[in-house]
Design a protein around this motif. Structure first.
Motif, PDB file in Angstrom:
ATOM      1  N   SER A 192     -68.746 -13.866 -38.767  1.00 47.95           N
ATOM      2  CA  SER A 192     -69.680 -14.099 -37.559  1.00 47.95           C
ATOM      3  C   SER A 192     -70.274 -13.019 -36.647  1.00 47.95           C
ATOM      4  CB  SER A 192     -68.985 -15.137 -36.550  1.00 47.95           C
ATOM      5  OG  SER A 192     -67.756 -14.376 -36.132  1.00 47.95           O
ATOM      6  N   PHE A 193     -69.961 -11.905 -37.081  1.00 44.37           N
ATOM      7  CA  PHE A 193     -70.352 -10.505 -36.271  1.00 44.37           C
ATOM      8  C   PHE A 193     -71.808 -10.518 -36.176  1.00 44.37           C
ATOM      9  CE2 PHE A 193     -71.770  -6.236 -36.302  1.00 44.37           C
ATOM     10  CZ  PHE A 193     -71.280  -5.904 -34.843  1.00 44.37           C
ATOM     11  N   CYS A 370     -67.460  -3.025 -40.100  1.00 44.15           N
ATOM     12  CA  CYS A 370     -66.205  -2.776 -40.502  1.00 44.15           C
ATOM     13  C   CYS A 370     -65.111  -3.379 -39.472  1.00 44.15           C
ATOM     14  CB  CYS A 370     -65.710  -1.476 -41.143  1.00 44.15           C
ATOM     15  SG  CYS A 370     -63.991  -1.496 -41.680  1.00 44.15           S
ATOM     16  N   PRO A 371     -64.951  -4.692 -39.519  1.00 39.48           N
ATOM     17  CA  PRO A 371     -63.871  -5.279 -38.207  1.00 39.48           C
ATOM     18  C   PRO A 371     -63.000  -4.287 -37.627  1.00 39.48           C
ATOM     19  CG  PRO A 371     -64.528  -6.992 -39.855  1.00 39.48           C
ATOM     20  CD  PRO A 371     -64.697  -5.622 -40.590  1.00 39.48           C
ATOM     21  N   LEU A 372     -62.119  -3.355 -38.617  1.00 36.56           N
ATOM     22  CA  LEU A 372     -61.105  -2.482 -38.349  1.00 36.56           C
ATOM     23  C   LEU A 372     -61.824  -1.526 -37.126  1.00 36.56           C
ATOM     24  CD1 LEU A 372     -59.150  -1.989 -41.742  1.00 36.56           C
ATOM     25  CD2 LEU A 372     -58.652  -3.545 -39.714  1.00 36.56           C
ATOM     26  N   ASP A 373     -63.017  -1.159 -37.316  1.00 37.47           N
ATOM     27  CA  ASP A 373     -63.372  -0.171 -36.518  1.00 37.47           C
ATOM     28  C   ASP A 373     -64.526  -1.038 -35.241  1.00 37.47           C
ATOM     29  OD1 ASP A 373     -62.575   1.938 -37.856  1.00 37.47           O
ATOM     30  OD2 ASP A 373     -64.339   2.037 -39.016  1.00 37.47           O
ATOM     31  N   LEU A 430     -59.595  -5.054 -47.231  1.00 34.05           N
ATOM     32  CA  LEU A 430     -60.318  -4.474 -46.323  1.00 34.05           C
ATOM     33  C   LEU A 430     -61.409  -5.571 -45.976  1.00 34.05           C
ATOM     34  CD1 LEU A 430     -60.799  -1.994 -44.479  1.00 34.05           C
ATOM     35  CD2 LEU A 430     -62.702  -1.520 -46.092  1.00 34.05           C
ATOM     36  N   PRO A 431     -61.527  -6.084 -44.805  1.00 31.45           N
ATOM     37  CA  PRO A 431     -62.909  -7.275 -44.841  1.00 31.45           C
ATOM     38  C   PRO A 431     -64.016  -6.190 -44.458  1.00 31.45           C
ATOM     39  CG  PRO A 431     -61.294  -7.163 -42.769  1.00 31.45           C
ATOM     40  CD  PRO A 431     -60.742  -6.065 -43.688  1.00 31.45           C
TER      41      PRO A 431
END
Lengths: 564, 204
Positions: A192-193, A370-373, A430-431
């Motif tokens: 959804s970002f 990148c959701p992790l960032d 990794l998403p």
């Protein structure tokens, strides 16, 4: 209009004056508190101010409409008004205008009081006055729409409690469905970002999103006017649609329904479905999340049980009879059919949505998130023409407009591989959210999963995040110089491991110097070099009194870390 | 003349009136009778233009009654529980109705109040319930409408009060030719003054 329609005009005048006094106290009291203290509203007071004004307006709309249209729930008073030689439409217009006049009176008086007491204390400012007028216009439409929905709910019900319950359901109904879809769909929860700027439909969203930049005195007037124009059109549509709905429902409302719970017998099933379907879907989803091993079975069982229980509860409320509720198999079956139809449609759309991979020839460029960032995507700033920072840029909007990645082969290979393996089976998933810009049609965004233990995948990802295109799309500071007029209060180095701040300096020159070193270090950024480790430290460049800042990551292999 | 043709009314899935037809003659007192639940009050509210029938037509002087200001001006309706703001006096209520009905005669209302010893200057809530109903009847008669449709306000009254109501109605008929349509659980309470009786049967 027929202003002689009210037998209880004395009481109406007294209650209306009380409403006016409450409106004046709420609006001008809050305006005077903030504006006279600060000469314009500082940004940190704006959210609470907007919530307070929206909340107060909603409460006034519901209370005023309830008071003027409460007669619909009294058999005696309905008989009385309907027997008078006044047509239904004139009666409606008179009651409706009565509500409107009470609010308009309160609002105009609020503005007069605010100007009378505020101007001598804080001085007159044309810009502030323009903001006040825009906010007032929006608030009037916001009020009218809630009032229309309340009148509609009152026309639909024969009892004030049920009327208020229906009102609450209708006011938040779009928000409720948005929540249901958010909870149910992977495409809504995980990719959804890039959809964060989806068009606001719900009345509350439209008002709250626009009122914020309108009342902020540190946002340029041009930005405020543009927010106002867009919102007022939507509010106007809301107003017209809800006005036509409540007017039509009022004219069709049978007088005898004052003694029942729901005014229209034919509405029983519709109201049941409106409540049962989203509630059952939400309950099903909560069970799905709670029972992993049997999640599909539990989800279906939970939806069925919820549909039966809620249907029977509503039937018991409508019919005042437990026995009738227990026999209401027809409406339960209809509810189940609609629930499973909605469930099936949502699941099918979700499946089709998630399996989409664009064709090579159709893809022009893309952007990734990148959701992790995710933390570092949110520190890009909006400047006005004088280099003055006035807000953060929405992270998704920034990436969409600044990250133009050309390596189509890399992303399409990763997307295709993501379809082949369930991410639950990947050893190191990794998403990555991807925003595809297509040669034909609107851009599309999807979530893909990358197994980082696969060397080919890692190589492809490095081809995406390694070039400067990617970094420019994440960090404004990567290729955007600090504006000449920007007020850089402080440049700090934050050691995350020791949690120690070191003040490096201040001013545009210091900021530019440290940025240059950081940019050179970031040339080696990818998942085989710098990015293989977690962030070790951050550089913070503070603007405009420290209210806004750039936050730039520093990794262990960077010279900035080694020399800090 | 008030004419009903095949008037049918359901409340949810309960049939309150089934194909009711009748003609109420002008210049007469007509009574609608029937057992409890036979639909008398519903019929009064339909004739008075308050409730819309599911099927059938109600015409007053050859015009529909529902949501028709022309016919509503010729009709004064007294439902079973007439509404009046509790703090208002009969005189204030008369002023209100005088704005609604061009034919309203405030003087006549005061004359009736004096004749039947009804106070006009005290809040209606302070009046005894049946005296309040009698006052409402006086206001209805003073409205000067051609028709006065009235639910059963009388059965529960004391004999003396009922006698006053009956006299008020007969006088209005004699003096102004007002047409009365009255719902009554028991016609004997009004005795010989009723010209026509229409009996409703409960339909379930």
């Amino acid at each position: 209009m027929n202003w002689k329609l009210f037998a209880d005009s004395k009481r109406r005048i007294i209650v209306s004056l009380l409403f006016v006094a409450a409106i004046v106290a709420a609006y001008s009291g809050r305006l005077l508190l903030s504006d006279t203290r600060h000469r314009g509203m500082p940004f940190y007071e704006v959210p609470s101010f907007c919530v307070m004004i929206a909340g107060a307006t909603g409460v006034f709309a519901v209370c005023i409409a309830s008071y003027w249209f409460a007669y619909l729930h009294s058999e005696k008073r309905t008989d009385f008004y309907h027997s008078l030689p006044v047509s239904a439409i004139v009666r409606f217009r008179t009651f409706y205008t009565g509500c409107l006049l009470v609010y308009a009176g309160g609002l105009v008086l609020s503005i007069i009081v605010s100007l009378t007491f505020g101007v001598p204390l804080a001085g007159f400012d044309a810009g502030l006055f323009a903001r006040l007028c825009m906010a007032a216009a929006m608030t009037v439409f916001f009020f009218l729409t809630i009032m229309n929905i309340t009148i509609y709910a009152f026309c639909l019900s024969g009892n004030i409690i049920i009327g208020l319950l229906i009102d609450a359901v209708l006011l938040f109904y779009i928000d409720l469905w948005e929540r249901v879809i958010d909870l149910m769909c992977d495409f809504a929860t995980h990719s959804s970002f890039f959809e964060t700027k989806s068009p606001s439909i719900s009345l509350i969203d439209v008002y709250m999103e626009a009122i914020y930049p309108i009342v902020r005195s540190d946002v340029s007037l041009g930005v405020s006017v543009s927010a106002f124009v867009s919102a007022i059109v939507k509010l106007l549509i809301w107003f017209v649609v809800t006005y036509l709905m409540c007017r039509s429902r009022y004219l069709k409302r049978p007088a005898e329904s004052a003694r029942s719970l729901i005014a229209f017998y034919s509405s029983h099933l519709l109201i049941k479905l409106m409540i049962v379907v989203p509630v059952a879907l939400m309950m099903g989803n909560s069970t799905y999340d709670s029972f992993y091993a049997y999640r599909n079975v539990m989800q279906i069982v939970s939806m069925i049980v919820t549909a039966i229980v809620v249907s029977m509860l509503l039937e018991a409320v409508f019919s005042h009879s437990i026995r009738t509720a227990l026999k209401s198999r027809g409406s339960i079956i209809v509810s189940l059919i609609v629930i499973f139809a909605a469930f099936g449609v949502i699941r099918a759309v979700e499946k089709k949505y998630n399996s989409y991979v664009p064709k090579y020839d159709d893809l022009e460029s893309y952007a990734v998130f990148c959701p992790l960032d995710s933390y570092y995507y949110g520190f890009n700033l909006k400047y006005d023409e004088d280099g003055h920072v006035y807000d953060y840029i929405d992270a998704a909007e920034y990436v969409k407009s600044h990250m133009i990645l050309p390596d189509e082969k890399a992303i399409l290979t990763l997307a295709a591989k993501s379809q082949q393996t369930d991410y639950h089976e990947m050893s190191s998933p990794l998403p990555l959210q991807v925003y595809y810009r297509l040669s034909k049609g609107a851009p599309r965004s999807r979530l893909i999963w990358i197994d980082m233990d696969d060397d080919e995948n890692r190589g492809m990802l490095n081809r995406i995040v390694g070039p400067a295109y990617y970094k420019s799309g994440v960090w404004q500071g990567f290729d955007y110089d600090v504006p000449d007029d920007a007020d850089v209060n402080s440049v700090d180095f934050h050691d995350l491991r020791a949690d120690v701040y070191t003040h490096i300096g201040q001013g545009q020159g210091t900021a530019e110097q440290i940025l240059e070193v950081w940019r050179q270090d970031m040339v080696r950024y990818d998942y085989d070099h710098i990015r293989y480790d977690e962030v070790a430290a951050e550089i913070e460049v503070h603007f405009d009194g420290g209210l806004y800042m750039w936050v730039l990551p520093v990794y262990e292999d960077m010279s900035l870390w080694e020399n800090h | 003349m008030i004419e009903l043709s095949n008037v049918t009314k359901h409340f949810d899935n309960i049939c309150a009136l089934n194909r009711v037809s009748a003609s109420f003659k002008e210049g007469a007192i007509s009574a609608i009778t029937g057992t409890s639940g036979s639909g008398k009050s519903t019929l009064v509210r339909i004739i008075g233009g308050i409730v819309r029938p599911d099927a059938g037509v109600v015409v007053v002087d050859d015009m529909p009654i529902f949501d028709n200001v022309v016919t509503l001006k010729r009709m004064f309706v007294l439902p079973e529980k007439p509404y009046c703001p509790s703090y208002e006096s009969a005189a204030e209520l008369a002023d209100f109705y005088a704005h609604m009905y061009e034919t309203f005669d405030v003087e006549r209302m005061h004359e009736l109040a004096i004749a039947y010893s009804l106070p006009t200057d005290v809040p209606m809530r302070r009046m005894e319930p049946y005296a309040r109903n009698l006052m409402m009847l006086a206001i209805g008669i003073s409205a000067g409408t051609k028709y006065l449709v009235c639910d059963d306000l009388f059965t529960a009254m004391s004999d003396e009060m009922r006698s006053s109501a009956r006299k008020m109605i007969v006088d209005a008929l004699d003096s102004f030719g007002t047409t009365f349509v009255i719902a009554l659980a028991d016609t004997s309470v009004f005795g010989e003054v009723i010209d026509y009786t229409y009996e409703l049967e409960a339909f379930r």
